[in-house]
Design an enzyme around this catalytic site. Structure first.
Site, PDB file in Angstrom:
ATOM      1  N   HIS A  17       1.058  -1.146  -0.037  1.00 35.04           N
ATOM      2  CA  HIS A  17       0.204   0.055  -0.066  1.00 35.04           C
ATOM      3  C   HIS A  17       0.882   1.183   0.043  1.00 35.04           C
ATOM      4  CE1 HIS A  17      -3.095  -2.555   2.442  1.00 35.04           C
ATOM      5  NE2 HIS A  17      -3.572  -2.375   1.257  1.00 35.04           N
ATOM      6  N   LYS A  41     -17.485  -5.622   8.472  1.00 36.74           N
ATOM      7  CA  LYS A  41     -16.548  -6.317   8.503  1.00 36.74           C
ATOM      8  C   LYS A  41     -16.003  -6.270  10.103  1.00 36.74           C
ATOM      9  CE  LYS A  41     -14.048  -6.584   4.471  1.00 36.74           C
ATOM     10  NZ  LYS A  41     -12.725  -6.072   3.614  1.00 36.74           N
ATOM     11  N   ARG A  90      -1.863  -6.613  -8.341  1.00 39.31           N
ATOM     12  CA  ARG A  90      -0.547  -7.591  -7.997  1.00 39.31           C
ATOM     13  C   ARG A  90      -0.337  -8.663  -9.075  1.00 39.31           C
ATOM     14  NH1 ARG A  90      -2.999  -8.299  -2.237  1.00 39.31           N
ATOM     15  NH2 ARG A  90      -4.833  -8.454  -3.686  1.00 39.31           N
ATOM     16  N   SER A 128      -3.159  -7.489   2.993  1.00 40.79           N
ATOM     17  CA  SER A 128      -3.360  -7.411   4.481  1.00 40.79           C
ATOM     18  C   SER A 128      -3.711  -8.656   5.439  1.00 40.79           C
ATOM     19  CB  SER A 128      -4.550  -6.280   4.698  1.00 40.79           C
ATOM     20  OG  SER A 128      -4.125  -5.069   4.165  1.00 40.79           O
TER      21      SER A 128
HETATM   22  O1  PNS Z   1      -8.560  -2.793  -0.033  1.00 38.56           O
HETATM   23  P1  PNS Z   1      -9.864  -3.318  -0.646  1.00 38.56           P
HETATM   24  O2  PNS Z   1     -10.672  -3.879   0.520  1.00 38.56           O
HETATM   25  O3  PNS Z   1      -9.537  -4.373  -1.745  1.00 38.56           O
HETATM   26  O4  PNS Z   1     -10.623  -2.101  -1.151  1.00 38.56           O
HETATM   27  C1  PNS Z   1     -12.161  -2.423  -1.744  1.00 38.56           C
HETATM   28  C2  PNS Z   1     -12.590  -0.893  -2.033  1.00 38.56           C
HETATM   29  C3  PNS Z   1     -12.807  -0.232  -1.025  1.00 38.56           C
HETATM   30  C4  PNS Z   1     -12.012  -0.136  -3.263  1.00 38.56           C
HETATM   31  C5  PNS Z   1     -14.237  -1.370  -2.527  1.00 38.56           C
HETATM   32  O5  PNS Z   1     -14.663  -2.226  -1.490  1.00 38.56           O
HETATM   33  C6  PNS Z   1     -15.105  -0.127  -2.340  1.00 38.56           C
HETATM   34  O6  PNS Z   1     -14.860   0.838  -2.988  1.00 38.56           O
HETATM   35  N1  PNS Z   1     -16.049  -0.425  -1.572  1.00 38.56           N
HETATM   36  C7  PNS Z   1     -17.189   0.856  -1.083  1.00 38.56           C
HETATM   37  C8  PNS Z   1     -18.411   0.554  -1.600  1.00 38.56           C
HETATM   38  C9  PNS Z   1     -18.568   0.701  -3.035  1.00 38.56           C
HETATM   39  O7  PNS Z   1     -18.399   1.663  -3.738  1.00 38.56           O
HETATM   40  N2  PNS Z   1     -18.975  -0.653  -3.637  1.00 38.56           N
HETATM   41  C10 PNS Z   1     -19.049  -0.541  -5.198  1.00 38.56           C
HETATM   42  C11 PNS Z   1     -17.574  -0.878  -5.858  1.00 38.56           C
HETATM   43  S1  PNS Z   1     -16.921  -2.509  -5.412  1.00 38.56           S
END
Ligand code: PNS
Length: 161
Positions: A17, A41, A90, A128
């Site tokens: 990150h 979560k 990745r 993570s």
């Molecule tokens: O680090 P992560 O957990 O892979 O990040 C995921 C993230 C935060 C980018 C994604 O879950 C997100 O944008 N969540 C907010 C809800 C949302 O907008 N959902 C629609 C797209 S998945």
């Protein structure tokens, strides 16, 4: 002015990150690191803790700020006036999920585009989830996370090193 968001759970922040924050902050004018406050979560670190760790780490980066959001990413971006999403890729396994969310977000708001940076080779295995797994068994996480976070993570598992 290109304002971007690097969104994620950051539970905890990994060296991968951090690498993405440093590299993407050099590409865009303004970068907001957006911490997802996902109450469904059961996070290791509260959203306040994650924001404060990231603030401390980015305090000398003039074009980087840290915020948190719940709900839809595109709604938060509208609020803060950001139009670019930065995500890291990745391995090929990331691609399908990332493609789906990038395209959904663009459909939800056509002003929003996602740029992908390939992760640096040395962090391409890192997540993570893996850091939490190693730390929970007292494994060595010093290669995985920024130095200043190592003890904070062990503390969460009541592990004294
Ligand atoms: O680090 P992560 O957990 O892979 O990040 C995921 C993230 C935060 C980018 C994604 O879950 C997100 O944008 N969540 C907010 C809800 C949302 O907008 N959902 C629609 C797209 S998945």
């Amino acid at each position: 002015m290109k304002k971007a968001i690097y969104p994620g759970s950051f539970d905890p922040v990994t060296k991968g990150h951090w690498d993405m924050i440093v590299r993407s902050s050099k590409i865009v004018d303004e970068l907001v690191v957006g911490v997802l406050n996902n109450s469904a979560k059961n996070p290791l670190f509260s959203v306040e803790e994650r924001v404060s760790m990231l603030e401390e780490m980015t305090k000398d980066m003039p074009n980087v700020t840290v915020g948190s959001f719940d709900g839809l990413l595109v709604d938060y971006m509208e609020q803060i006036g950001a139009t670019i999403i930065v995500r890291g890729l990745r391995a090929v396994t990331d691609y399908e999920y990332e493609l789906q969310i990038a395209q959904s977000n663009h459909i939800a708001n056509p002003k929003v585009d996602t740029i992908f940076l390939t992760s640096s080779l040395e962090y391409s295995y890192l997540s993570s989830t893996m850091v939490r797994e190693f730390a929970s068994y007292g494994g060595n996480i010093s290669e995985f996370v920024p130095e200043q976070l190592v003890d904070k993570i062990y503390e969460k598992y009541n592990i004294k090193k």
